[in-house]
Enzyme design. Structure first.
Site, mmCIF file in Angstrom:
data_model
loop_
_atom_site.group_PDB
_atom_site.id
_atom_site.type_symbol
_atom_site.label_atom_id
_atom_site.label_comp_id
_atom_site.label_asym_id
_atom_site.label_seq_id
_atom_site.Cartn_x
_atom_site.Cartn_y
_atom_site.Cartn_z
ATOM 1 N N SER A 1 0.887 -1.249 -0.077
ATOM 2 C CA SER A 1 -0.048 0.093 0.026
ATOM 3 C C SER A 1 1.031 1.380 0.063
ATOM 4 O O SER A 1 2.089 1.203 0.486
ATOM 5 C CB SER A 1 -0.867 0.123 1.080
ATOM 6 O OG SER A 1 -1.374 1.382 1.368
ATOM 7 N N TYR B 1 -1.124 -0.486 10.803
ATOM 8 C CA TYR B 1 -1.120 -0.849 9.320
ATOM 9 C C TYR B 1 -0.118 -0.353 8.540
ATOM 10 O O TYR B 1 0.594 -1.307 7.685
ATOM 11 C CB TYR B 1 -2.438 -0.163 8.774
ATOM 12 C CG TYR B 1 -2.815 -0.360 7.366
ATOM 13 C CD1 TYR B 1 -3.120 -1.791 7.062
ATOM 14 C CD2 TYR B 1 -2.636 0.544 6.138
ATOM 15 C CE1 TYR B 1 -3.436 -2.015 5.646
ATOM 16 C CE2 TYR B 1 -3.053 0.182 4.905
ATOM 17 C CZ TYR B 1 -3.392 -1.175 4.711
ATOM 18 O OH TYR B 1 -3.781 -1.634 3.471
#
Length: 241
Positions: free
Chosen positions: A143, A156
């Protein structure tokens, strides 16, 4: 690599980017074994995509389940050409409100799952390399959160930075074995990810099929051609001004 007649394992295949990648590989004539935890969703994808897609119920955080899924794939298809490590999720919020369980769950799925699936396929791909000069391709979905830290998504971030580091090390470790490693860093995508994370997303996210097309493009390359990293973002994240 020729996608027609290829064999790919896609994790997190029952929805979102994993489902979109599976669909595009099947459309090109590839065989896909899709891993996910929810049997009912996998059965729905099987009906949508047809005989070239086989769903396997698998929790990527469980070593035994991962090894079983990989064995089942090899038993049915004889080989594994591509692994797409896509399974992942996020729990967002201030660090003082993040529980140890939230932290551990993200680490287990987003990072340990990538490791377990990769470790299971690498010996197979190394054997496939013998005599033909190409063993396979591992694609890790990270990501932009693996490139830039942001407030309230620290756990995350940590998992995706980890995927980035693991991918770079793996690429250098496996390239002489004829195994490609690519790491993909998408920005906001129009999937259920943000609903699960219970946060807002860009008002003008990328379309999931466009992101999947870039991943399939990276897979569909000559054997001595490696796209090691792909960064993708919405051009206008807030829409046209």
């Amino acid at each position: 690599m020729n996608i027609p007649d290829s064999v790919t394992i896609v994790t997190g295949a029952s929805s979102g980017l994993g489902k979109a990648c599976s669909a595009q590989l099947v459309e090109r004539g590839g065989r896909v074994f899709g891993l996910a935890r929810r049997k009912n969703r996998l059965e729905k994808v099987e009906k949508e995509l047809g005989d070239l897609f086989t769903g396997i119920v698998c929790d990527v955080t469980d070593q035994g389940q991962v090894e079983r899924a990989v064995r089942e794939t090899v038993d049915n298809a004889g080989r594994i050409d591509v692994l797409v490590n896509n399974a992942g999720f996020g729990v967002f919020g201030n660090v003082e409100g993040l529980t140890a369980e939230d932290w551990d769950a993200q680490m287990a799925t987003n990072l340990k799952g990538v490791f377990l699936c990769t470790r299971a396929v690498v010996p197979i791909m190394k054997r496939q390399n013998s005599g033909r000069g190409f063993g396979g391709h591992i694609v890790n979905i990270a990501s932009v959160a693996g490139l830039i830290g942001n407030a309230t998504i620290g756990a995350y971030n940590a998992t995706k930075f980890g995927v980035r580091g693991f991918s770079e090390a793996l690429m250098k470790e496996l390239r002489e074995d004829g195994i490609k490693v690519s790491c993909v860093y998408p920005g906001s995508i129009e999937t259920e990810f943000f609903d699960v994370a219970q946060v807002g997303m860009s008002s003008n996210p990328m379309k999931v099929h466009d992101v999947a097309a870039s991943i399939v493009h990276a897979i569909d390359t000559p054997e001595n051609y490696l796209i090691s990293e792909i960064v993708m973002r919405p051009l206008r994240p807030r829409g046209k001004s």
